[in-house]
Design an enzyme around this catalytic site. Structure first.
Site, mmCIF file in Angstrom:
data_model
loop_
_atom_site.group_PDB
_atom_site.id
_atom_site.type_symbol
_atom_site.label_atom_id
_atom_site.label_comp_id
_atom_site.label_asym_id
_atom_site.label_seq_id
_atom_site.Cartn_x
_atom_site.Cartn_y
_atom_site.Cartn_z
ATOM 1 N N SER A 83 0.768 -1.267 0.121
ATOM 2 C CA SER A 83 -0.050 -0.116 0.133
ATOM 3 C C SER A 83 0.774 1.250 -0.091
ATOM 4 C CB SER A 83 -0.986 0.007 1.228
ATOM 5 O OG SER A 83 -0.195 -0.215 2.363
ATOM 6 N N ASP A 248 -6.226 7.676 8.436
ATOM 7 C CA ASP A 248 -6.570 6.015 9.116
ATOM 8 C C ASP A 248 -5.359 6.065 10.140
ATOM 9 O OD1 ASP A 248 -3.889 5.544 7.745
ATOM 10 O OD2 ASP A 248 -4.929 4.223 6.410
ATOM 11 N N HIS A 251 -1.190 4.631 7.338
ATOM 12 C CA HIS A 251 -0.565 5.361 6.087
ATOM 13 C C HIS A 251 -0.072 6.875 6.255
ATOM 14 C CE1 HIS A 251 -3.140 1.478 4.788
ATOM 15 N NE2 HIS A 251 -1.944 1.247 4.113
#
Length: 346
Positions: A83, A248, A251
């Site tokens: 990610s 979040d 990240h």
């Protein structure tokens, strides 16, 4: 060399050796510690936010202003990994690491850059084989250079370190044999994720740094270069979590990705022979030099932004390439990222 660095170098060499000879069961923690780690992970997941949808799609051409100047085909930049490589946590394509790296590379090369990002959120190292196949089999030509960012999910999911390293090494070798230069952003320091508490914080830091060191040894031996990404979730993130983490709390934010891109871009350019020659010589004043590979790997894991590349035999060149801190509250467009590196914007 400190006792911690010595120990990390020794363990990293063992992991890399096990990976090279097909071992997959090298564990870094005992059963009791593993149980505590899994419990803490469950608790942390209740606090850490979700992925908030797919990352922005940033594939395409960058530096189009240079198309008519040289008349050459664009450089092809491939991005692989998890990610972090995909750009999870930001909302605009230009804020992703792929867009930032492609824009910066175009400015240095004065040549268009085509970005192809095959990274997948949540990916572990076993997905690299699929991603490499996507780049090599479905693209019209082999990428000139590839950037891989992988390892965090291997740590949080308990993948044996030797297996993780072997899968990364296999991916680097495939890309190098196909003719692509490879730069690996090693596993970031996971001990600074804000919702994670002790003892997971200490264990996560130790595991991620140890994996980063082992990754470095394997990548160098496979013909690639590495950049330590400790800053990705490192001291700057711990000091400025609201600025450098995304919504979040896991990240990176746009500022965080810009910080990581600035750490990788000089090595990306050097891999293509685009960096000034005087920058390629080790500078003793910056604690650079030629070291045994395992020692260079251990030292790089402890200091973010450190590059390691092959020198000769079991020796490697360790470099601390120059980069600037991000000013507060700056929109991280490609133009701003480039000007922060001390060069004029195109």
């Amino acid at each position: 060399m400190s006792p911690i660095t010595t120990s990390r170098a020794r363990v990293a060499r063992r992991i890399a050796a096990a990976a090279a000879y097909g071992g997959g069961g090298i564990g870094l923690i005992g059963a009791t510690a593993a149980g505590v780690l899994l419990t803490e992970v469950r608790l942390a997941r209740r606090v850490v936010g979700g992925f908030n949808g797919a990352p922005p799609h940033a594939d395409g051409r960058y530096g189009s202003a240079f198309v008519h100047r040289l008349g050459r085909e664009p450089l092809l930049l491939g991005l692989l990994g998890d990610s972090t490589a995909a750009g999870q946590g930001v909302h605009r394509p230009r804020q992703t690491p792929g867009a930032l790296l492609a824009s910066g590379l175009a400015a240095v090369a004065e040549r268009p850059v085509e970005l192809r990002n095959v990274a997948l959120s949540g990916a572990r190292s076993h997905d690299l084989d699929r991603q490499v196949t996507l780049l090599l089999d479905e693209a019209e030509r082999v990428p000139d250079v590839c950037v891989i960012m992988i390892g965090a999910n291997d740590v949080t999911h308990g993948m044996p370190a030797a297996r993780s390293v072997r899968l990364l090494s296999d991916a680097v070798r495939r890309l190098r044999e196909a003719g692509s230069e490879v730069v690996v952003g090693t596993c970031p320091d996971l001990g600074t994720i804000e919702p994670v508490y002790q003892p997971l914080r200490w264990v996560a830091r130790w595991l991620s740094r140890q994996l980063a060191a082992a990754q470095t040894i394997a990548v160098i031996e496979a013909g690639g270069r590495t950049v330590s990404l400790g800053d990705l979730l490192g001291p700057e993130f711990a000091a400025n979590p609201r600025e450098l983490f995304g919504p979040d709390n896991f990240h990176p934010s746009a500022e965080g990705y810009a910080t990581a891109a600035m750490a990788v871009l000089p090595t990306l350019c050097a891999a293509l022979g685009l960096w000034p020659e005087d920058e390629e010589r080790p500078d003793a004043a910056r604690r650079e030099g030629i070291l045994p590979v395992a020692r260079a790997a251990a030292e790089a894991a402890a200091e973010a932004g450190t590059e390691v590349t092959a020198a000769r035999g079991r020796w490697a060149l360790l470099k601390h390439r120059k980069r600037r801190r991000l000013p507060a509250h700056t929109d991280p467009t490609p133009h701003h990222v480039w000007s922060r590196m001390g060069r004029g914007a195109p």
